[in-house]
Write a protein that holds these residues in place. Structure first.
Motif, PDB file in Angstrom:
ATOM      1  N   ILE A  50      29.066  65.204  29.641  1.00 15.64           N
ATOM      2  CA  ILE A  50      30.061  65.885  30.482  1.00 15.64           C
ATOM      3  C   ILE A  50      29.997  65.343  31.908  1.00 15.64           C
ATOM      4  O   ILE A  50      31.031  65.056  32.526  1.00 15.64           O
ATOM      5  CB  ILE A  50      29.852  67.422  30.448  1.00 15.64           C
ATOM      6  CG1 ILE A  50      30.260  67.970  29.081  1.00 15.64           C
ATOM      7  CG2 ILE A  50      30.633  68.102  31.576  1.00 15.64           C
ATOM      8  CD1 ILE A  50      29.815  69.406  28.831  1.00 15.64           C
ATOM      9  N   THR A  51      28.799  65.179  32.426  1.00 16.82           N
ATOM     10  CA  THR A  51      28.628  64.640  33.782  1.00 16.82           C
ATOM     11  C   THR A  51      29.211  63.237  33.873  1.00 16.82           C
ATOM     12  O   THR A  51      29.888  62.901  34.858  1.00 16.82           O
ATOM     13  CB  THR A  51      27.135  64.639  34.170  1.00 16.82           C
ATOM     14  OG1 THR A  51      26.668  65.990  34.159  1.00 16.82           O
ATOM     15  CG2 THR A  51      26.909  64.023  35.537  1.00 16.82           C
ATOM     16  N   CYS A  53      31.637  61.955  32.018  1.00 16.16           N
ATOM     17  CA  CYS A  53      33.105  62.057  31.947  1.00 16.16           C
ATOM     18  C   CYS A  53      33.696  62.551  33.266  1.00 16.16           C
ATOM     19  O   CYS A  53      34.709  62.020  33.732  1.00 16.16           O
ATOM     20  CB  CYS A  53      33.521  62.983  30.804  1.00 16.16           C
ATOM     21  SG  CYS A  53      33.189  62.287  29.175  1.00 16.16           S
ATOM     22  N   GLU A  54      33.060  63.542  33.875  1.00 11.71           N
ATOM     23  CA  GLU A  54      33.543  64.054  35.164  1.00 11.71           C
ATOM     24  C   GLU A  54      33.429  62.989  36.252  1.00 11.71           C
ATOM     25  O   GLU A  54      34.317  62.857  37.103  1.00 11.71           O
ATOM     26  CB  GLU A  54      32.777  65.317  35.560  1.00 11.71           C
ATOM     27  CG  GLU A  54      33.134  66.517  34.710  1.00 11.71           C
ATOM     28  CD  GLU A  54      32.267  67.738  34.966  1.00 11.71           C
ATOM     29  OE1 GLU A  54      31.199  67.621  35.629  1.00 11.71           O
ATOM     30  OE2 GLU A  54      32.651  68.821  34.495  1.00 11.71           O
TER      31      GLU A  54
END
Length: 172
Positions: A50-51, A53-54
């Motif tokens: 997630i990190t 992708c962000e």
């Protein structure tokens, strides 16, 4: 490097340099007290992805620090012994413009895919010494650096770095 040679300290020093560029997010399984902006504690694979992708959505690159990497990779190999499945994770990181800093006590604990795709190697000889070789980008011939400073990031050197595989690497 061996136990208590400063591997985590050196990794966090490198994180400081990456963070100073303002173009990087650091995703790490090392708990940092009062972590600076763009340093994200990621104790699970899902957090790390997630990190990443962000960061990519914000047009930033990523430095992944996987402390005690040899221990967690051995766990993956126990669950999924086929090397191609393990290689997927490293390839996903690469496709996402993420740089992996893999910390391990012994070279034989480093997965083959990590060794084959590495562009720099560091071996901590002592608290202040690190043997460095960089083969891509700004190349550095193998040499011993003897005055490596301590990181300014605050962490507990006796804290065991935790990392959980909370999703299927094979499904990536």
């Amino acid at each position: 490097g061996a136990v208590k040679r400063g591997k985590t300290n050196f990794a966090l020093l490198l994180a400081e340099y990456f963070l100073a560029t303002k173009h990087f997010i650091v995703a790490s399984n090392i708990i940092v007290t009062g972590a600076p902006e763009n340093y994200v504690y990621c104790p699970k694979l899902s957090d790390m992805l997630i990190t990443i992708c962000e960061a990519r959505a914000a047009n930033k690159d990523v430095l992944i620090i996987l402390d005690e990497g040899g221990l967690y990779w051995a766990k993956i190999q126990t669950i999924m012994p086929i090397p191609q499945k393990l290689a997927k994770l490293v390839l996903v990181y690469g496709k996402a413009h993420a740089n992996l800093l893999f910390l391990s006590h012994f070279e034989e604990q480093i997965p083959g895919i990590v060794l084959k795709t590495s562009t720099a190697t560091f071996e901590k000889k002592s608290i202040k010494e690190v043997y460095v070789e960089v083969s891509e980008g700004i190349r550095i011939k193998p040499r011993l650096l003897t005055a490596v400073p301590a990181t300014q990031l605050k962490y507990d050197p006796d804290q065991l770095a935790y990392f959980s595989l909370d999703l299927s690497v094979d499904a990536l």
